[in-house]
Design a protein around this motif. Structure first.
Motif, PDB file in Angstrom:
ATOM      1  N   LEU A  79      36.569 -65.079 106.358  1.00  0.00           N
ATOM      2  CA  LEU A  79      36.246 -64.132 107.420  1.00  0.00           C
ATOM      3  C   LEU A  79      37.514 -63.720 108.162  1.00  0.00           C
ATOM      4  O   LEU A  79      38.234 -64.563 108.710  1.00  0.00           O
ATOM      5  N   ALA A  80      37.791 -62.406 108.200  1.00  0.00           N
ATOM      6  CA  ALA A  80      39.043 -61.939 108.787  1.00  0.00           C
ATOM      7  C   ALA A  80      38.976 -60.440 109.035  1.00  0.00           C
ATOM      8  O   ALA A  80      38.026 -59.761 108.634  1.00  0.00           O
ATOM      9  N   ASP A  81      40.005 -59.926 109.706  1.00  0.00           N
ATOM     10  CA  ASP A  81      40.235 -58.487 109.820  1.00  0.00           C
ATOM     11  C   ASP A  81      41.357 -58.120 108.855  1.00  0.00           C
ATOM     12  O   ASP A  81      42.377 -58.819 108.789  1.00  0.00           O
ATOM     13  N   LEU A  82      41.180 -57.037 108.108  1.00  0.00           N
ATOM     14  CA  LEU A  82      42.262 -56.521 107.276  1.00  0.00           C
ATOM     15  C   LEU A  82      43.107 -55.596 108.138  1.00  0.00           C
ATOM     16  O   LEU A  82      42.589 -54.631 108.719  1.00  0.00           O
ATOM     17  N   ALA A  83      44.380 -55.911 108.255  1.00  0.00           N
ATOM     18  CA  ALA A  83      45.242 -55.185 109.186  1.00  0.00           C
ATOM     19  C   ALA A  83      46.510 -54.698 108.507  1.00  0.00           C
ATOM     20  O   ALA A  83      46.917 -55.197 107.461  1.00  0.00           O
ATOM     21  N   MET A  84      47.140 -53.719 109.149  1.00  0.00           N
ATOM     22  CA  MET A  84      48.404 -53.155 108.691  1.00  0.00           C
ATOM     23  C   MET A  84      49.448 -53.411 109.773  1.00  0.00           C
ATOM     24  O   MET A  84      49.202 -53.166 110.960  1.00  0.00           O
ATOM     25  N   ILE A  85      50.615 -53.920 109.379  1.00  0.00           N
ATOM     26  CA  ILE A  85      51.678 -54.217 110.337  1.00  0.00           C
ATOM     27  C   ILE A  85      52.914 -53.411 109.964  1.00  0.00           C
ATOM     28  O   ILE A  85      53.356 -53.426 108.813  1.00  0.00           O
ATOM     29  N   ASP A  86      53.465 -52.703 110.939  1.00  0.00           N
ATOM     30  CA  ASP A  86      54.716 -51.966 110.751  1.00  0.00           C
ATOM     31  C   ASP A  86      55.867 -52.966 110.794  1.00  0.00           C
ATOM     32  O   ASP A  86      56.052 -53.680 111.793  1.00  0.00           O
ATOM     33  N   PRO A 108      48.866 -45.867  95.586  1.00  0.00           N
ATOM     34  CA  PRO A 108      50.257 -45.493  95.268  1.00  0.00           C
ATOM     35  C   PRO A 108      50.929 -44.656  96.341  1.00  0.00           C
ATOM     36  O   PRO A 108      52.145 -44.761  96.532  1.00  0.00           O
ATOM     37  N   ASP A 109      50.164 -43.827  97.077  1.00  0.00           N
ATOM     38  CA  ASP A 109      50.766 -42.996  98.119  1.00  0.00           C
ATOM     39  C   ASP A 109      50.845 -43.717  99.464  1.00  0.00           C
ATOM     40  O   ASP A 109      51.352 -43.157 100.443  1.00  0.00           O
ATOM     41  N   GLY A 110      50.347 -44.952  99.542  1.00  0.00           N
ATOM     42  CA  GLY A 110      50.426 -45.721 100.771  1.00  0.00           C
ATOM     43  C   GLY A 110      49.494 -45.256 101.869  1.00  0.00           C
ATOM     44  O   GLY A 110      49.590 -45.729 103.009  1.00  0.00           O
ATOM     45  N   ARG A 111      48.564 -44.345 101.564  1.00  0.00           N
ATOM     46  CA  ARG A 111      47.687 -43.792 102.596  1.00  0.00           C
ATOM     47  C   ARG A 111      46.352 -44.516 102.687  1.00  0.00           C
ATOM     48  O   ARG A 111      45.585 -44.279 103.626  1.00  0.00           O
ATOM     49  N   SER A 112      46.069 -45.390 101.742  1.00  0.00           N
ATOM     50  CA  SER A 112      44.786 -46.096 101.738  1.00  0.00           C
ATOM     51  C   SER A 112      44.970 -47.501 101.190  1.00  0.00           C
ATOM     52  O   SER A 112      45.967 -47.798 100.503  1.00  0.00           O
ATOM     53  N   LEU A 113      44.003 -48.343 101.475  1.00  0.00           N
ATOM     54  CA  LEU A 113      43.934 -49.688 100.920  1.00  0.00           C
ATOM     55  C   LEU A 113      42.572 -49.869 100.268  1.00  0.00           C
ATOM     56  O   LEU A 113      41.541 -49.499 100.835  1.00  0.00           O
ATOM     57  N   ALA A 114      42.577 -50.412  99.063  1.00  0.00           N
ATOM     58  CA  ALA A 114      41.334 -50.834  98.425  1.00  0.00           C
ATOM     59  C   ALA A 114      41.209 -52.341  98.618  1.00  0.00           C
ATOM     60  O   ALA A 114      42.202 -53.065  98.542  1.00  0.00           O
ATOM     61  N   ASP A 133      31.886 -56.569  96.773  1.00  0.00           N
ATOM     62  CA  ASP A 133      31.840 -55.148  97.090  1.00  0.00           C
ATOM     63  C   ASP A 133      33.263 -54.607  97.115  1.00  0.00           C
ATOM     64  O   ASP A 133      34.183 -55.267  97.620  1.00  0.00           O
ATOM     65  N   LEU A 134      33.453 -53.389  96.599  1.00  0.00           N
ATOM     66  CA  LEU A 134      34.763 -52.735  96.584  1.00  0.00           C
ATOM     67  C   LEU A 134      34.774 -51.606  97.605  1.00  0.00           C
ATOM     68  O   LEU A 134      33.924 -50.708  97.547  1.00  0.00           O
ATOM     69  N   PHE A 135      35.724 -51.658  98.539  1.00  0.00           N
ATOM     70  CA  PHE A 135      35.860 -50.662  99.593  1.00  0.00           C
ATOM     71  C   PHE A 135      37.225 -49.981  99.512  1.00  0.00           C
ATOM     72  O   PHE A 135      38.184 -50.528  98.957  1.00  0.00           O
ATOM     73  N   VAL A 136      37.310 -48.805 100.118  1.00  0.00           N
ATOM     74  CA  VAL A 136      38.592 -48.145 100.397  1.00  0.00           C
ATOM     75  C   VAL A 136      38.599 -47.753 101.863  1.00  0.00           C
ATOM     76  O   VAL A 136      37.598 -47.238 102.381  1.00  0.00           O
ATOM     77  N   VAL A 137      39.716 -48.019 102.541  1.00  0.00           N
ATOM     78  CA  VAL A 137      39.880 -47.615 103.932  1.00  0.00           C
ATOM     79  C   VAL A 137      41.203 -46.876 104.070  1.00  0.00           C
ATOM     80  O   VAL A 137      42.210 -47.252 103.461  1.00  0.00           O
ATOM     81  N   ASP A 138      41.204 -45.776 104.840  1.00  0.00           N
ATOM     82  CA  ASP A 138      42.418 -44.982 105.047  1.00  0.00           C
ATOM     83  C   ASP A 138      43.244 -45.572 106.185  1.00  0.00           C
ATOM     84  O   ASP A 138      42.695 -46.038 107.192  1.00  0.00           O
ATOM     85  N   THR A 139      44.559 -45.531 106.045  1.00  0.00           N
ATOM     86  CA  THR A 139      45.429 -46.104 107.068  1.00  0.00           C
ATOM     87  C   THR A 139      45.468 -45.257 108.335  1.00  0.00           C
ATOM     88  O   THR A 139      45.900 -45.732 109.388  1.00  0.00           O
ATOM     89  N   THR A 140      45.014 -44.010 108.246  1.00  0.00           N
ATOM     90  CA  THR A 140      44.973 -43.154 109.432  1.00  0.00           C
ATOM     91  C   THR A 140      43.773 -43.452 110.307  1.00  0.00           C
ATOM     92  O   THR A 140      43.694 -42.979 111.450  1.00  0.00           O
ATOM     93  N   GLY A 141      42.824 -44.226 109.795  1.00  0.00           N
ATOM     94  CA  GLY A 141      41.642 -44.577 110.562  1.00  0.00           C
ATOM     95  C   GLY A 141      40.369 -44.138 109.863  1.00  0.00           C
ATOM     96  O   GLY A 141      40.392 -43.536 108.791  1.00  0.00           O
ATOM     97  N   GLY A 142      39.255 -44.458 110.480  1.00  0.00           N
ATOM     98  CA  GLY A 142      37.968 -44.121 109.893  1.00  0.00           C
ATOM     99  C   GLY A 142      37.304 -45.342 109.304  1.00  0.00           C
ATOM    100  O   GLY A 142      37.940 -46.376 109.063  1.00  0.00           O
ATOM    101  N   ALA A 143      36.009 -45.212 109.057  1.00  0.00           N
ATOM    102  CA  ALA A 143      35.230 -46.333 108.538  1.00  0.00           C
ATOM    103  C   ALA A 143      35.548 -46.564 107.063  1.00  0.00           C
ATOM    104  O   ALA A 143      35.797 -45.609 106.311  1.00  0.00           O
TER     105      ALA A 143
END
Length: 288
Positions: A79-86, A108-114, A133-143
């Motif tokens: 159980l965790a949050d998937l996060a992006m760190i600069d 490959p373009d760095g704009r999303s994470l699967a 379950d397989l998800f994709v989330v955009d790094t710009t935000g959104g569900a």
């Protein structure tokens, strides 16, 4: 940790936001305790210590309904949050909250994470251990977008981005599938009795039009458009153990690949490179 293609950001798992440690502890399994088991003994006998658990760790209720959010379970260790760190500024952006994340890969373009999450409900309310379950989330935000529900895999690692980032390939119940990045109906590639399941190896894209997969002791090229699987290499007299590539690899050369092999007759293992243009094997090491 997964580094972004540009090397400036990393994707990591963090403790769930606004969930206190005390609450997390109530969801985790209790520690096992050790104790000797009493029994008859005699001179020179061996003493064995058996480890037992203090908790039966009931993940399902009497009705069979799975409820991990209020029950101690080893499944909650993920159980965790998937996060992006600069990496330069240290800024943290949480992309997917309170998920049981298993594996994750950058587009490959760095704009999303699967990423995959463990799905303990097999569809009938009973606990299972091989559904993801397989998800994709955009790094710009959104569900996050659910692309493939309840994939059947051993460890939830069998998915990979296409080189152009437009699709994801995955193996479910031994069969290859593809699904568009932005969502849509997953498509099974071909109909065959052979299994392409690998516990730790994701499908490897050769090009945007084909995958490289292993079934038994044969390498297959699988066409994305038609689903046709074509044998491209069979190491005669040897077992095909694995494709030589990093554990998190998503792509492989379309012209040649190195494989690990084993000779049942000599009990020796080694490495061979196969050229897909002419089918010729060249030995690298054959005496390990």
């Amino acid at each position: 940790i997964r580094w972004a293609p540009n090397g400036r950001r990393m994707a990591v798992k963090l403790s769930p936001l606004n969930v206190p440690r005390s609450q997390l502890d109530r969801l985790l399994p209790t520690a096992a305790v050790a104790g000797p088991i009493a029994g008859p003994s005699r001179a020179g006998s061996v003493t064995v210590t058996v480890f037992t658990s203090e908790s039966a760790d009931p993940t399902a209720t009497d009705s069979g309904f799975v409820n991990l959010d209020s029950t101690r379970s080893f499944l909650n260790t993920e159980l965790a949050d998937l996060a992006m760190i600069d990496a330069v500024t240290g800024r943290v952006k949480r992309l997917a909250l309170r998920q049981r994340v298993i594996g994750w890969q950058w587009a490959p373009d760095g704009r999303s994470l699967a990423y995959t999450t463990r799905q303990p409900d097999g569809g009938d309310g009973h606990l299972v251990y091989d559904r993801y379950d397989l998800f994709v989330v955009d790094t710009t935000g959104g569900a996050p977008r659910l692309l493939a529900p309840r994939m059947v895999q051993e460890y939830g690692q069998n998915f990979a981005w296409s080189p152009d980032g437009s699709m994801l390939a995955y193996v479910s119940d031994g069969q290859p599938h593809v699904v568009p990045r932005d969502g849509g109906e997953p498509r099974r590639l071909g109909v065959t009795d052979r299994s392409f399941a690998r516990d730790y190896r994701a499908p490897l894209w050769m090009t945007d039009e084909s995958l490289l997969l292993i079934s038994a002791d044969t390498l297959f090229r699988v066409a994305i458009a038609t689903g046709e699987s074509t044998p491209v290499a069979v190491p005669q007299g040897h077992r095909l153990l694995e494709i030589v590539a990093p554990g998190d690899a998503q792509h492989v050369s379309s012209t040649r690949v190195t494989i690990a092999t084993h000779d049942p007759a000599t009990k020796l293992s080694g490495f061979r490179t196969v050229d897909f243009t002419n089918g010729i094997f060249s030995s690298r090491l054959d005496d390990l």
